[in-house]
Design a protein around this motif. Structure first.
Motif, PDB file in Angstrom:
ATOM      1  N   LYS A 110      -1.409   1.004   5.482  1.00  0.00           N
ATOM      2  CA  LYS A 110      -2.010   2.190   6.091  1.00  0.00           C
ATOM      3  C   LYS A 110      -1.440   3.459   5.453  1.00  0.00           C
ATOM      4  CE  LYS A 110      -3.397   0.065  10.450  1.00  0.00           C
ATOM      5  NZ  LYS A 110      -3.353   0.109  11.923  1.00  0.00           N
ATOM      6  N   ASP A 111      -0.653   4.232   6.225  1.00  0.00           N
ATOM      7  CA  ASP A 111      -0.122   5.489   5.702  1.00  0.00           C
ATOM      8  C   ASP A 111       1.249   5.329   5.047  1.00  0.00           C
ATOM      9  OD1 ASP A 111      -2.356   6.865   6.603  1.00  0.00           O
ATOM     10  OD2 ASP A 111      -1.463   7.207   8.575  1.00  0.00           O
ATOM     11  N   TYR A 112       1.744   4.105   4.998  1.00  0.00           N
ATOM     12  CA  TYR A 112       3.076   3.857   4.457  1.00  0.00           C
ATOM     13  C   TYR A 112       3.017   2.980   3.211  1.00  0.00           C
ATOM     14  CZ  TYR A 112       5.217   5.826   8.640  1.00  0.00           C
ATOM     15  OH  TYR A 112       5.607   6.680   9.641  1.00  0.00           O
ATOM     16  N   ILE A 113       4.091   3.026   2.444  1.00  0.00           N
ATOM     17  CA  ILE A 113       4.221   2.165   1.270  1.00  0.00           C
ATOM     18  C   ILE A 113       5.574   1.470   1.322  1.00  0.00           C
ATOM     19  CG2 ILE A 113       4.505   2.129  -1.257  1.00  0.00           C
ATOM     20  CD1 ILE A 113       2.579   4.439  -1.429  1.00  0.00           C
ATOM     21  N   LYS A 114       5.548   0.166   1.033  1.00  0.00           N
ATOM     22  CA  LYS A 114       6.788  -0.567   0.810  1.00  0.00           C
ATOM     23  C   LYS A 114       7.054  -0.600  -0.691  1.00  0.00           C
ATOM     24  CE  LYS A 114       6.740  -3.818   4.712  1.00  0.00           C
ATOM     25  NZ  LYS A 114       6.694  -5.271   5.077  1.00  0.00           N
ATOM     26  N   ILE A 115       8.253  -0.204  -1.081  1.00  0.00           N
ATOM     27  CA  ILE A 115       8.643  -0.228  -2.484  1.00  0.00           C
ATOM     28  C   ILE A 115       9.617  -1.382  -2.682  1.00  0.00           C
ATOM     29  CG2 ILE A 115       9.634   1.067  -4.411  1.00  0.00           C
ATOM     30  CD1 ILE A 115       9.012   3.635  -2.857  1.00  0.00           C
ATOM     31  N   TRP A 116       9.166  -2.404  -3.415  1.00  0.00           N
ATOM     32  CA  TRP A 116       9.986  -3.583  -3.656  1.00  0.00           C
ATOM     33  C   TRP A 116      10.704  -3.415  -4.991  1.00  0.00           C
ATOM     34  CZ3 TRP A 116      10.509  -7.380   0.011  1.00  0.00           C
ATOM     35  CH2 TRP A 116       9.576  -7.358   1.063  1.00  0.00           C
ATOM     36  N   LEU A 117      12.040  -3.532  -4.931  1.00  0.00           N
ATOM     37  CA  LEU A 117      12.875  -3.298  -6.105  1.00  0.00           C
ATOM     38  C   LEU A 117      13.581  -4.574  -6.547  1.00  0.00           C
ATOM     39  CD1 LEU A 117      14.529   0.072  -4.982  1.00  0.00           C
ATOM     40  CD2 LEU A 117      12.511  -0.230  -6.431  1.00  0.00           C
ATOM     41  N   LYS A 118      13.982  -4.599  -7.804  1.00  0.00           N
ATOM     42  CA  LYS A 118      14.659  -5.769  -8.363  1.00  0.00           C
ATOM     43  C   LYS A 118      16.018  -6.003  -7.722  1.00  0.00           C
ATOM     44  CE  LYS A 118      12.535  -5.013 -12.899  1.00  0.00           C
ATOM     45  NZ  LYS A 118      12.793  -4.641 -14.316  1.00  0.00           N
ATOM     46  N   ASP A 119      16.718  -4.932  -7.377  1.00  0.00           N
ATOM     47  CA  ASP A 119      18.101  -5.069  -6.933  1.00  0.00           C
ATOM     48  C   ASP A 119      18.286  -4.876  -5.424  1.00  0.00           C
ATOM     49  OD1 ASP A 119      17.573  -2.394  -6.764  1.00  0.00           O
ATOM     50  OD2 ASP A 119      19.221  -1.725  -8.038  1.00  0.00           O
TER      51      ASP A 119
END
Length: 243
Positions: free
Chosen positions: A162-171
């Motif tokens: 929706k109005d949010y984003i999950k940022i998936w990182l390597k570490d």
């Protein structure tokens, strides 16, 4: 999309012509009039302190002609000549004027020339923006009342909720959550490194481990490439495939 404003000045030693062109500029939404000048020397002095994008410039003026002025100003400032003398057209072409308006001209002719300027600046500004985006190495994103610095090389993928984003990182085992839309984020990402493959996902192209039918695999995550985004993704695969 509303075009970025184009700052301009009008230069003409004839008061009636100066007033007419000023009126044309003021009724054109994407033009911003910074000054009107009665001579090329006055215009040159003004632009030393305040550069502009565009000049509507008369040619035949005392002391310094419009052609002379066009050779003295920055290459970033473009010129549309306004003159009663058609014989100057070739000289206008030589100094790379965007257009050449022959007096008397009406607003429709003026607007046509102004639109050429709008298209030219849109193209140049677009290239500049793309170049800046392509060289971008990190972003600052707001999360939990803090601005976090995210290095793009560390990103696996972005997931929209929706109005949010999950940022998936390597570490990091857990994603960073930030208030933003995928559409606005996509405009900030280098297109040679990130691709939107689904309404809810933008992936790092370098992070893709496996492509299997209509899915990509990044670590333990499977993400489906939706039909709307499949043509661009297939073109990317073809470009980077050995067979």
């Amino acid at each position: 999309m509303k075009p970025n404003p184009i700052s301009c000045i009008v230069v003409d030693d004839e008061p009636m012509a100066l007033q007419l062109i000023e009126g044309y500029v003021l009724k054109t939404p994407f033009l911003v009039l910074k000054e009107k000048c009665e001579s090329a020397l006055e215009a040159l002095t003004f632009m030393e302190n305040e550069p502009v994008d565009l000049i509507f410039l008369d040619i035949q003026m005392p002391d310094l002609t419009g052609i002379d002025l066009s050779k003295l100003i920055s290459k970033k400032t473009r010129v549309i000549f306004t003159t009663a003398f058609s014989e100057y057209a070739l000289e206008g072409f030589k100094v790379e004027a965007l257009d050449y308006l022959l007096k008397p001209f009406d607003y429709a002719e003026f607007l046509s020339a102004a639109n050429k300027a709008k298209d030219w600046f849109a193209l140049v500004r677009g290239k500049t923006q793309k170049a800046a985006t392509k060289d971008k190495e990190f972003l600052f994103v707001k999360s939990d009342y803090k601005q976090l610095k995210i290095y793009l090389d560390n990103v696996l993928y972005f997931e929209g909720l929706k109005d949010y984003i999950k940022i998936w990182l390597k570490d990091r085992p857990r994603p960073i959550l930030t208030l933003m839309s995928l559409k606005s984020l996509q405009e900030e990402l280098p297109p040679d490194k990130f691709m939107r493959i689904h309404r809810s996902f933008i992936v790092s192209l370098e992070a893709i481990d496996v492509i299997e039918r209509s899915q990509i695999i990044i670590g333990d995550q499977r993400i489906t490439v939706s039909e709307n985004y499949k043509p661009e993704f297939l073109a990317y695969i073809a470009k980077n495939s050995l067979d």
